[in-house]
Motif scaffolding. Structure first.
Motif, PDB file in Angstrom:
ATOM      1  N   ASP A 133       0.817  -1.219   0.000  1.00 20.59           N
ATOM      2  CA  ASP A 133       0.000   0.000   0.000  1.00 20.59           C
ATOM      3  C   ASP A 133       0.847   1.263   0.000  1.00 20.59           C
ATOM      4  OD1 ASP A 133      -2.299  -1.531   0.079  1.00 20.59           O
ATOM      5  OD2 ASP A 133      -2.182  -1.731   2.269  1.00 20.59           O
ATOM      6  N   HIS A 134       2.154   1.102   0.117  1.00 15.48           N
ATOM      7  CA  HIS A 134       3.040   2.267   0.140  1.00 15.48           C
ATOM      8  C   HIS A 134       3.934   2.343  -1.088  1.00 15.48           C
ATOM      9  CE1 HIS A 134       1.736   2.144   4.292  1.00 15.48           C
ATOM     10  NE2 HIS A 134       2.111   3.405   4.381  1.00 15.48           N
ATOM     11  N   LEU A 135       3.662   1.500  -2.077  1.00 18.30           N
ATOM     12  CA  LEU A 135       4.560   1.470  -3.238  1.00 18.30           C
ATOM     13  C   LEU A 135       4.444   2.738  -4.080  1.00 18.30           C
ATOM     14  CD1 LEU A 135       4.188  -2.190  -4.609  1.00 18.30           C
ATOM     15  CD2 LEU A 135       5.887  -1.250  -3.036  1.00 18.30           C
ATOM     16  N   ASP A 136       5.572   3.199  -4.603  1.00 16.57           N
ATOM     17  CA  ASP A 136       5.554   4.285  -5.568  1.00 16.57           C
ATOM     18  C   ASP A 136       4.964   3.747  -6.868  1.00 16.57           C
ATOM     19  OD1 ASP A 136       8.166   2.800  -5.370  1.00 16.57           O
ATOM     20  OD2 ASP A 136       8.310   3.645  -7.384  1.00 16.57           O
ATOM     21  N   ASP A 137       4.499   4.655  -7.738  1.00 18.25           N
ATOM     22  CA  ASP A 137       3.789   4.214  -8.952  1.00 18.25           C
ATOM     23  C   ASP A 137       4.631   3.314  -9.836  1.00 18.25           C
ATOM     24  OD1 ASP A 137       1.462   5.318  -8.302  1.00 18.25           O
ATOM     25  OD2 ASP A 137       1.734   7.180  -9.479  1.00 18.25           O
TER      26      ASP A 137
END
Ligand code: HAM
Length: 467
Positions: free
Chosen positions: A230-234
């Motif tokens: 849920d915290h991944l960069d695009d």
């Protein structure tokens, strides 16, 4: 003077001998790795076992378990701080930079096979000298790389008779990891009272390690904890989706494991582990890997994305034994028995002649009596035994005994090789090289075919977990 009582020397704790009965398993693994790495376009590299300690300080991460507790490091006679390598990726990256492999067509695909050292607490599947086969692909950020690494590793396991499953996760880039660590710390801070003193320290210093915890309390808390995906960069999310799409397309079984972070600092984006399907308790991964896009630069090279995988060979061999996989073993086609010194000389020559014709002979040149030799031939289950007794010596002949029906034929000594060649039907499935070369799934499991053959190591006592 009283004689000093000396104990026989013993293995160091956590170390093991690879004994003769183990080698058919090990050879099967080595051959599978060599053959399949070649098929997938990997070239072999071997780096020294001893490296400058700074190499590992700069790559694995100061706060990792390996660097904190497990390094075999010492100052050598030149006063340099050196370490036995605990893993292979750092050394391969050093080698890539040092030999200017950047100038080769990219990506550079390398594999290695060898021993590594970690001063761990010995237990089942955990040794202080451990062997790994490793695969590194340096010079590409394409998500297909991770997929090919997984396919290659799974093919190795399949050739070794094991069905495997993948656990996979993404760690994102540095910024998303930092953001996630903050979120995880914030989450656990609200539950601080439920943590032990030690766990509080981990939360402060290396919070991601809490995800690896086996403590039931932590496991319970983790069900509500924030997840790294849920915290991944695009860009990392897109990359991860691509990896999963390829895996779906190829019908590779995988499990998304949001707690999988791996114990080495150099990873970013995709991380994965490969487990045997029947490792119900989830005790030990067969191998693990992931992307390490920052490592080449971190070690002084130009920014170069990369990914890799390493599998533990002891764990693989243990699993093969546990699963009843029978590795192919060298199996003689004829046995040579002789009576007396002049006959021994003739047999020595005949052994060489047979060898140069590619016929696998077993012998007992050190024995004198015929009886123990024939017993040995029986035990080996060879189809034919060649005998030179006193009569054959005088007649310059040789006796060929069909061990199945007991029929014996006398042939001239100088025709022996040709006569043996005529009789010996090749049991191809029984030789290691051609078998390992077969990588088609339907040709992989030769266990059934091999079961009937004698001299297989299937009764071997798997004692290696008894430390
Ligand atoms: P690792 O997960 O530390 O990764 O080790 C890979 C595998 O080596 C483990 O999954 C396990 O099978 C085996 N292994 C590790 N420690 C032990 C031990 N004490 N006893 C027996 N087996 C052990 C790495 O080493 C990374 N260099 C993998 C990699 C390559 N990542 C990118 N490229």
């Amino acid at each position: 003077m009283a004689k000093e009582v000396t104990q026989p020397p013993q293995l160091l704790r956590g170390m093991k001998d690879i004994q003769p009965a183990d080698w058919p398993y090990w050879h099967r693994v080595f051959d599978a790795v060599r053959d399949l790495a070649g098929v997938y376009g990997f070239e072999r590299v071997e780096t020294p076992i001893l490296e400058a300690s700074s190499l590992f300080n700069r790559s694995i991460g100061q706060d990792t378990e390996i660097m904190e507790k497990q390094m075999y490091s010492f100052v050598d006679k030149s006063g340099d701080s050196v370490s036995l390598r605990p893993e292979g990726t750092a050394s391969v990256v050093r080698s890539y930079i040092e030999h200017g492999m950047l100038n080769l067509p990219q990506p550079v695909k390398l594999y290695y096979l060898g021993p590594f050292f970690r001063h761990e607490r010995p237990q089942a599947g955990r040794y202080r000298q451990l062997w790994q086969f490793g695969l590194e692909v340096i010079g590409t950020d394409q998500p297909v790389t991770e997929v090919q690494l997984i396919l290659l590793a799974r093919a190795v396991y399949q050739v070794c008779g094991l069905d495997s499953r993948v656990q996979i996760n993404s760690l994102g880039d540095k910024a998303s990891r930092t953001a996630y660590i903050k979120a995880l710390q914030a989450f656990f801070r609200t539950r601080k009272s439920e943590l032990t003193e030690e766990q509080r320290e981990v939360l402060l210093k290396t919070p991601l390690r809490l995800l690896d915890s086996k403590d039931p309390k932590i496991l319970e808390l983790l069900t509500d904890a924030p997840q790294i995906v849920d915290h991944l960069d695009d860009a990392s999310r897109q990359h991860f989706v691509k990896v999963l799409e390829y895996l779906d397309e190829l019908e590779v079984p995988y499990v998304l494991n949001p707690r999988l972070v791996r114990g080495l600092d150099y990873y970013n984006r995709t991380v994965f582990e490969i487990w045997s399907v029947d490792d119900e308790l989830g005790q030990s991964a067969l191998g693990g890997g992931g992307r390490y896009d920052g490592l080449v630069e971190q070690l002084g090279g130009r920014p170069t994305p990369a990914a890799g995988f390493a599998g533990g060979i002891e764990r693989l061999v243990n699993k093969m034994k546990e699963s009843g996989v029978v590795p192919p073993v060298w199996h003689p086609e004829v046995f040579l028995a002789q009576l007396g010194e002049p006959a021994r000389k003739k047999m020595l020559k005949l052994f060489e002649a047979l060898r140069s014709e590619g016929i696998r002979a077993s012998e007992s040149m050190t024995k004198d009596g015929l009886k123990p030799q024939l017993e040995m031939a029986n035990k080996l289950g060879v189809p034919y035994t060649l005998i030179i007794g006193q009569k054959e010596l005088m007649d310059d002949t040789i006796l060929i005994r069909d061990m199945e029906n007991g029929i014996q034929e006398i042939v001239p000594y100088d025709k022996a090789v040709a006569e043996v060649k005529k009789r010996v039907s090749r049991v191809q499935a029984n030789s290691i090289r051609p078998v390992i070369g077969q990588i088609k799934p339907d040709r992989v499991d030769l266990t059934d075919k091999l079961e009937d053959l004698p001299l297989l190591a299937k009764d071997h006592d798997p004692d290696i977990d008894n430390e």
